[in-house]
Design an enzyme around this catalytic site. Structure first.
Site, mmCIF file in Angstrom:
data_model
loop_
_atom_site.group_PDB
_atom_site.id
_atom_site.type_symbol
_atom_site.label_atom_id
_atom_site.label_comp_id
_atom_site.label_asym_id
_atom_site.label_seq_id
_atom_site.Cartn_x
_atom_site.Cartn_y
_atom_site.Cartn_z
ATOM 1 C CG HIS A 71 -5.530 -2.876 0.321
ATOM 2 N ND1 HIS A 71 -4.761 -2.615 -0.786
ATOM 3 C CD2 HIS A 71 -5.090 -2.015 1.296
ATOM 4 C CE1 HIS A 71 -3.898 -1.634 -0.511
ATOM 5 N NE2 HIS A 71 -4.079 -1.270 0.740
ATOM 6 C CB SER A 107 -0.970 -0.044 1.187
ATOM 7 O OG SER A 107 -2.034 0.846 1.027
ATOM 8 C CG ASP A 144 -3.877 17.841 13.803
ATOM 9 O OD1 ASP A 144 -5.020 17.379 13.597
ATOM 10 O OD2 ASP A 144 -3.580 18.503 14.806
#
Length: 268
Positions: free
Chosen positions: A238, A86, A179
């Site tokens: 996946h 990934s 964040d």
């Protein structure tokens, strides 16, 4: 500026980098690493802003590839076999395209060198759910699982994400900088346009039930990785290296053994 990545090393032999995906850490590869350590020197890094590695505002694939170059240099390694899943697969591809002399062979697990911008809603939802979790009020890890269940009903996904929740002196906190990851998401779902084609051996393994590598992606993969082979692992999604560790491990080790530089007396 490259970061000094936290990493573990198992075994001895030709060097092999195993790279984790978004929200993960090097430990995600530990099962395969134990097996491969019988024949390889396996490096399990935590990529920047993940695991126990440092945090940084810059979060793009060239920067993450530079971190790996610095790791190879510190370990005195001119080349390594490189495998990534990934997001880690995109880091591996970037390293191979930008620094082909450092990558002996490449294995990419269920990701393509394309922009997945239209599919980033899932990650936006995950990051929103984690950011809205009142971690300061938690007294038990089980409470976090219960609180996330409505937003993320899949228990295996919650367990994976909650590996990033740790207890500090003042209570629970996220180990990953949510964040920064949220800000970097548009970059992370993309792929750098620069970089020459990688002409070394390359294997792309996709899950049959996953749509991260589509048939339409094959021409682009072969243009950027001129010796690429594509294999499909049946009945997997996946997370193919977790869902089918036996078949995936056999494919991976067979490819690595064909392209590794074993020393005298080592297995071919």
């Amino acid at each position: 500026m490259s970061l000094r990545l936290h990493h573990k090393i198992l075994g001895s032999g030709p060097p092999l980098l195993l790279l984790h995906g978004l929200y993960g850490a090097g430990v995600n590869w530990q099962g395969h690493a134990r097996t491969l350590a019988a024949r390889y020197r396996v490096l399990l890094p935590d990529l920047r802003n993940h695991g126990q590695s440092p945090h940084a505002l810059q979060m793009d694939y060239p920067a993450m590839a530079a971190d790996l170059l610095a790791l190879l240099d510190r370990e005195g390694l001119d080349q390594a076999l490189v495998t990534g899943h990934s997001m880690g697969g995109k880091v591996a591809m970037t390293l191979a395209q930008h620094h082909p002399e450092r990558v002996r062979a490449l294995v990419v697990a269920d990701i393509a060198p394309v922009d997945y911008a239209l599919d980033d809603r899932e990650h936006t939802h995950i990051l929103d759910s984690l950011q809205h979790l009142p971690v300061a009020d938690l007294s038990r890890r089980e409470d976090a699982d219960i609180a996330l269940a409505r937003a993320i009903p899949e228990a295996p996904v919650r367990r994976f994400l909650l590996m990033n929740l740790e207890r500090g002196p003042e209570g629970f906190r996220w180990r990953i900088p949510l964040d920064i990851l949220r800000q970097a998401l548009p970059t992370l779902v993309g792929y750098p346009e620069t970089g020459a084609p990688y002409e070394g051996p390359a294997l792309f393994i996709r899950g049959e039930r996953s749509d991260y590598i589509r048939n339409a992606d094959r021409p682009l993969i072969e243009a950027r990785f001129t010796r690429a082979r594509l294999m499909t692992l049946k009945d997997t999604g996946h997370w193919l290296h977790v869902q089918a560790p036996g078949p995936f491990g056999q494919i991976l080790q067979g490819f690595l053994d064909r392209h590794a530089d074993h020393g005298p007396g080592d297995p071919p």
